[in-house]
Design a protein around this motif. Structure first.
Motif, mmCIF file in Angstrom:
data_model
loop_
_atom_site.group_PDB
_atom_site.id
_atom_site.type_symbol
_atom_site.label_atom_id
_atom_site.label_comp_id
_atom_site.label_asym_id
_atom_site.label_seq_id
_atom_site.Cartn_x
_atom_site.Cartn_y
_atom_site.Cartn_z
ATOM 1 N N ASN A 1 0.807 -1.229 0.000
ATOM 2 C CA ASN A 1 0.000 0.000 0.000
ATOM 3 C C ASN A 1 0.833 1.268 0.000
ATOM 4 O O ASN A 1 0.548 2.213 0.726
ATOM 5 C CB ASN A 1 -0.950 0.017 1.219
ATOM 6 C CG ASN A 1 -1.714 -1.283 1.330
ATOM 7 O OD1 ASN A 1 -1.447 -2.097 2.219
ATOM 8 N ND2 ASN A 1 -2.625 -1.500 0.407
ATOM 9 N N LEU A 2 1.855 1.264 -0.797
ATOM 10 C CA LEU A 2 2.747 2.427 -0.821
ATOM 11 C C LEU A 2 2.124 3.582 -1.601
ATOM 12 O O LEU A 2 1.671 3.417 -2.729
ATOM 13 C CB LEU A 2 4.081 2.034 -1.476
ATOM 14 C CG LEU A 2 5.163 3.104 -1.411
ATOM 15 C CD1 LEU A 2 5.665 3.267 0.011
ATOM 16 C CD2 LEU A 2 6.312 2.764 -2.335
ATOM 17 N N SER A 3 2.079 4.738 -0.944
ATOM 18 C CA SER A 3 1.601 5.944 -1.623
ATOM 19 C C SER A 3 2.629 7.046 -1.445
ATOM 20 O O SER A 3 3.235 7.166 -0.382
ATOM 21 C CB SER A 3 0.277 6.413 -1.025
ATOM 22 O OG SER A 3 -0.711 5.465 -1.277
ATOM 23 N N THR A 4 2.802 7.816 -2.481
ATOM 24 C CA THR A 4 3.757 8.923 -2.432
ATOM 25 C C THR A 4 3.031 10.169 -2.903
ATOM 26 O O THR A 4 2.543 10.209 -4.036
ATOM 27 C CB THR A 4 4.936 8.645 -3.380
ATOM 28 O OG1 THR A 4 5.497 7.392 -3.029
ATOM 29 C CG2 THR A 4 5.983 9.739 -3.269
ATOM 30 N N ALA A 5 2.930 11.160 -2.032
ATOM 31 C CA ALA A 5 2.174 12.353 -2.409
ATOM 32 C C ALA A 5 3.081 13.574 -2.428
ATOM 33 O O ALA A 5 3.818 13.834 -1.478
ATOM 34 C CB ALA A 5 1.023 12.567 -1.437
ATOM 35 N N PHE A 6 3.043 14.299 -3.535
ATOM 36 C CA PHE A 6 3.817 15.535 -3.653
ATOM 37 C C PHE A 6 2.962 16.707 -3.224
ATOM 38 O O PHE A 6 1.750 16.719 -3.468
ATOM 39 C CB PHE A 6 4.248 15.769 -5.096
ATOM 40 C CG PHE A 6 5.274 14.793 -5.568
ATOM 41 C CD1 PHE A 6 6.538 14.780 -5.019
ATOM 42 C CD2 PHE A 6 4.964 13.889 -6.581
ATOM 43 C CE1 PHE A 6 7.493 13.876 -5.461
ATOM 44 C CE2 PHE A 6 5.918 12.982 -7.023
ATOM 45 C CZ PHE A 6 7.185 12.976 -6.468
ATOM 46 N N ILE B 1 1.692 20.212 -3.842
ATOM 47 C CA ILE B 1 1.580 21.212 -4.897
ATOM 48 C C ILE B 1 0.631 22.292 -4.393
ATOM 49 O O ILE B 1 -0.512 22.006 -4.068
ATOM 50 C CB ILE B 1 1.040 20.592 -6.204
ATOM 51 C CG1 ILE B 1 1.953 19.450 -6.657
ATOM 52 C CG2 ILE B 1 0.924 21.652 -7.295
ATOM 53 C CD1 ILE B 1 1.396 18.611 -7.777
ATOM 54 N N MET B 2 1.077 23.484 -4.323
ATOM 55 C CA MET B 2 0.293 24.621 -3.836
ATOM 56 C C MET B 2 -0.453 24.289 -2.548
ATOM 57 O O MET B 2 -1.658 24.523 -2.431
ATOM 58 C CB MET B 2 -0.748 25.063 -4.883
ATOM 59 C CG MET B 2 -0.267 25.081 -6.298
ATOM 60 S SD MET B 2 0.586 26.596 -6.696
ATOM 61 C CE MET B 2 -0.795 27.604 -7.159
ATOM 62 N N GLY B 3 0.263 23.708 -1.618
ATOM 63 C CA GLY B 3 -0.330 23.497 -0.305
ATOM 64 C C GLY B 3 -1.088 22.198 -0.094
ATOM 65 O O GLY B 3 -1.339 21.815 1.036
ATOM 66 N N SER B 4 -1.474 21.497 -1.165
ATOM 67 C CA SER B 4 -2.131 20.208 -0.925
ATOM 68 C C SER B 4 -1.249 19.083 -1.461
ATOM 69 O O SER B 4 -0.414 19.289 -2.328
ATOM 70 C CB SER B 4 -3.495 20.116 -1.612
ATOM 71 O OG SER B 4 -3.942 21.364 -2.005
ATOM 72 N N HIS B 5 -1.485 17.904 -0.920
ATOM 73 C CA HIS B 5 -0.706 16.744 -1.367
ATOM 74 C C HIS B 5 -1.476 15.952 -2.421
ATOM 75 O O HIS B 5 -2.669 15.714 -2.274
ATOM 76 C CB HIS B 5 -0.380 15.840 -0.175
ATOM 77 C CG HIS B 5 0.766 16.364 0.628
ATOM 78 N ND1 HIS B 5 0.620 17.293 1.615
ATOM 79 C CD2 HIS B 5 2.097 16.102 0.554
ATOM 80 C CE1 HIS B 5 1.794 17.582 2.137
ATOM 81 N NE2 HIS B 5 2.716 16.870 1.512
ATOM 82 N N TYR B 6 -0.779 15.570 -3.468
ATOM 83 C CA TYR B 6 -1.382 14.753 -4.514
ATOM 84 C C TYR B 6 -0.561 13.485 -4.673
ATOM 85 O O TYR B 6 0.669 13.536 -4.746
ATOM 86 C CB TYR B 6 -1.415 15.513 -5.841
ATOM 87 C CG TYR B 6 -2.299 16.735 -5.806
ATOM 88 C CD1 TYR B 6 -3.656 16.645 -6.096
ATOM 89 C CD2 TYR B 6 -1.766 17.967 -5.467
ATOM 90 C CE1 TYR B 6 -4.464 17.762 -6.052
ATOM 91 C CE2 TYR B 6 -2.567 19.099 -5.419
ATOM 92 C CZ TYR B 6 -3.923 18.991 -5.721
ATOM 93 O OH TYR B 6 -4.711 20.100 -5.668
ATOM 94 N N LYS B 7 -1.259 12.362 -4.749
ATOM 95 C CA LYS B 7 -0.541 11.092 -4.819
ATOM 96 C C LYS B 7 -0.047 10.813 -6.238
ATOM 97 O O LYS B 7 -0.849 10.724 -7.166
ATOM 98 C CB LYS B 7 -1.451 9.956 -4.364
ATOM 99 C CG LYS B 7 -1.675 9.957 -2.864
ATOM 100 C CD LYS B 7 -2.582 8.814 -2.452
ATOM 101 C CE LYS B 7 -2.779 8.849 -0.934
ATOM 102 N NZ LYS B 7 -3.780 7.866 -0.503
ATOM 103 N N ALA B 8 1.264 10.670 -6.373
ATOM 104 C CA ALA B 8 1.826 10.294 -7.668
ATOM 105 C C ALA B 8 1.979 8.778 -7.712
ATOM 106 O O ALA B 8 2.002 8.165 -8.772
ATOM 107 C CB ALA B 8 3.179 10.963 -7.875
#
Ligand SMILES: Nc1ncnc2c1ncn2[C@@H]1O[C@H](COP(=O)(O)OP(=O)(O)OP(=O)(O)O)[C@@H](O)[C@H]1O
Ligand code: SF4
Ligand SMILES: [Mg+2]
Lengths: 324, 334
Positions: free
Chosen positions: B13-18, B20-27
């Motif tokens: 269940n690996l998730s990586t979130a960047f 961007i402008m204050g919120s995290h988005y999962k790549a």
């Protein structure tokens, strides 16, 4: 490496020759010569007297011959006689050149010892309060003209607090009879205020340059490689990143050295510091062509030397620059 | 083939979130897979689907602003729960990484020999001369001729292929258990690509290093991989052995990827192009099937809300509800 330096020196020779021609003939084009001055002082001077003065300074000869005579003298270290002071130009500017050099070197040392840590740490803690303070400092140094800072320093540290002398480059009595150590001490004491003024104001470029380089290098792939190796952050920063970031700075060092002399006029004038900056302006106003020629020649040589030093530095620190 | 092998790294269940402008988005979004002992595990997918983000998460190379969830189990420990110092000691020692750009992956001011030596200095207590010998051995291993001369060279004095061999030597220096190669051949000439790939494969076989090979070149995958995971918009959409994927692809994305490989069979035909582009991080629709926008002809009535990765046959996983009904030929007509 030696070959490279030798080759660069050989390339400099024709450049110097060209410089000497340009310098000599532009100075020649300046209006006024000692015979005119004589005439202004003594409107009743006879033709013979005027001729005699012209003869003394070789002014009666055709331009080309005067150039050759001047060049011959210059090669022997004889820059001719000053029109106004009637003494050897070389002797006149020797002490002043040393003073300017001393001031310039001291301000360089001050510039680097303030600029490098500020640049390095503001980049390391990018976006922090420290970084923003440094940014403010940069705006300050960029917008304050040197005569304003100079006068403030002079007024506060020189007159109000009385910590530092307000003029001169050395205490005259020490100059006459002090030991070497005392002389050096007195010179340093006199140079501190002007050197700080010049040094602080030139930190801006070095801080911004270094900070940008470091921030740029932080994101480079080889930094990622170093992390992937398991290298510690401190070593990555201190060796990989800093080494690459200092590289472009060492390459402009040579030009800073040239800049010392160009930028000394205002500081020297404010602090009545006997360097060549102010002297140069005076010589132009006095139409003292031999002094002007001598100083311009000297500064041109410095410029060439500065770029030579830069090249040598680039070649010795950057393996990517090929020397053959 | 996988049942009789030991699991080296287990990713759950690996998730990586960047940010961007204050919120995290999962790549990388909920990726789960096991990496077996000594296998070549390929990860394929279009540019931007999160392959590098996944690789860097496994290596622990993201900076602090990146939010990583899930677990990376290695030797009974969860790497994701380790502190930075513990993690650092694993990098370069247990996990080696080969980067895409050999031109920039090396420090331009340091001789390549020294750059290899650096890893040995970090992780071993070898003496200086032992390290120097080890560096020469490594250069031998990665097939560099004139090693005595090459150690003293600066990166710019070597060709791209040679530099990539140096990068590989760095990754190999401490005999790691796992090597992650993120598009190791993309920046190289075609002829050199094959050599480097062969080298990575041979080293894996010789030292039994589990290797994760990231690429978007399915030809490369067919040549060297044991198993493949196909990624789309941060998720694994299909995973299986090389035979599963090439002979019996099930997810429409895999099928279309396979159809878009240029090969001699369809020389005259127009190359198949998948409609649309990978959505950017902020624009991924995170409900429903992420691929649905780019295919036509699926039957919405049999779709589950968020398709799950299911094991449809032993070792073959697919994240698609209607893979059985789906017909890509038909879809083009619609
Ligand atoms: N540091 C970052 N900050 C924000 N977004 C990022 C960052 N790094 C990557 N992304 C985004 O995350 C997504 C996945 O990127 P990633 O680099 O993992 O793709 P990739 O599959 O490796 O692509 P490629 O084949 O081009 O290397 C992309 O949408 C990318 O724009
Ligand atoms: S789940 Fe449906 S929409 Fe998604 S890939 Fe499969 S067929 Fe297409
Ligand atoms: Mg990538």
């Amino acid at each position: 490496m030696y070959k490279f330096i030798l080759r660069r020196l050989i390339i400099i020779l024709p450049a110097l020759f060209l410089v000497s021609i340009v310098v000599f003939f532009t100075s020649e084009a300046l209006p006024g010569d000692p015979s005119m001055q004589e005439l202004m002082n003594r409107p009743d001077a006879t033709i013979e007297e005027i001729m005699k003065i012209q003869e003394r300074y070789n002014l009666d000869k055709p331009p080309l011959e005067r150039y050759t005579l001047w060049l011959k003298g210059t090669l022997k270290g004889d820059l001719g006689k000053s029109y106004t002071f009637r003494t050897d130009v070389a002797n006149l500017i020797k002490e002043k050149m040393f003073n300017t050099f001393f001031l310039g070197m001291t301000s360089l040392v001050i510039m680097f010892s303030i600029g490098i840590p500020l640049g390095v740490f503001s980049a390391k803690y990018e976006g922090s309060l420290f970084d923003r303070t440094v940014l403010g400092y940069n705006f300050f140094t960029l917008s304050v003209p040197s005569f304003v800072l100079g006068i403030l320093m002079l007024y506060y540290f020189g007159y109000t607090l009385g910590w530092f002398p307000t003029s001169g480059s050395i205490n005259p009595s020490v100059y006459d009879s002090g030991t070497q150590i005392q002389k050096l001490g007195s010179r340093i004491y006199h140079v501190i205020l002007p050197a700080f003024t010049a040094g602080i104001l030139s930190t801006t470029t070095i801080i911004q340059y270094l900070r940008n380089e470091i921030i740029k290098n932080k994101g480079k792939d080889y930094v990622k490689t170093a992390r992937a190796k398991g290298q510690t952050e401190n070593i990555i920063y201190n060796t990989h990143i800093l080494r690459n970031s200092f590289l472009p700075i060492s390459s402009v060092l040579g030009f800073y050295i040239t800049g010392i002399f160009a930028g000394s006029v205002i500081t020297e004038t404010i602090f009545s510091y006997p360097g060549i900056g102010k002297f140069f302006l005076d010589a132009i106003n006095l139409r003292d062509t031999p002094i002007v020629t001598g100083l311009v020649l000297f500064m041109s040589i410095l410029t060439l030397m500065g770029s030579l030093i830069s090249d040598i530095l680039i070649v010795s620190v950057d393996p990517r620059v090929r020397i053959d | 083939m996988s049942k009789d092998r030991n699991v080296k790294v287990s990713i759950e269940n690996l998730s990586t979130a960047f940010e961007i402008m204050g919120s995290h988005y999962k790549a990388v979004d909920d990726v789960t897979f096991d990496l077996y002992d000594g296998e070549m595990f390929a990860i394929v997918g279009e540019s931007g689907c999160g392959k590098s983000a996944l690789a860097l998460s496994i290596m622990g190379l993201h900076d602090d602003s990146v939010k990583i969830e899930g677990s990376i189990n290695y030797k009974e420990k969860d790497l994701n729960k380790m502190n930075k110092e513990e993690r650092r000691k694993i990098r370069g020692f247990d996990f080696g990484m080969i980067f895409q750009e050999p031109l920039t992956a090396l420090n331009p001011l340091v001789r390549v020999g020294e750059q290899i030596k650096e890893v040995l200095s970090i992780h071993t207590s070898l003496s200086d001369s032992e390290k120097n010998n080890k560096v020469l051995d490594l250069l031998d291993e990665v097939g560099i001729p004139n090693k005595e001369v090459v150690v003293k060279k600066y990166p710019h004095e070597l060709s791209g292929g040679m530099r990539q061999r140096i990068v590989i030597a760095i990754a190999l220096a401490c005999d790691p258990d796992v090597i992650i190669a993120d598009e190791p051949t993309t920046a190289l000439d075609v002829t050199i690509q094959a050599q480097i790939l062969k080298l990575i494969d041979n080293l894996r076989i010789k030292q039994n290093t589990s290797t994760i090979l990231i690429t978007h070149d399915l030809g490369v995958v067919a040549e060297v991989a044991d198993r493949v995971a196909v990624m789309y918009a941060g998720q694994i959409v299909e995973m299986g052995t090389i035979d599963d994927i090439f002979d019996n692809p099930m997810h429409p994305y895999t099928i279309s990827l396979l159809r878009s490989i240029p090969n001699s069979d369809n020389n005259n035909k127009k190359l198949y192009v998948i409609d649309g582009i990978v959505p950017s991080l902020q624009n991924i629709d995170r409900t429903g099937c992420r691929f649905s926008e780019r295919i036509k002809g699926h039957d919405d009535s049999i779709h589950e809300e968020n398709p799950q990765l299911r094991e449809v046959e032993e070792g073959h996983f697919v994240r698609c509800t209607c893979y059985k009904e789906f017909d890509i030929e038909k879809s083009q007509e619609v």
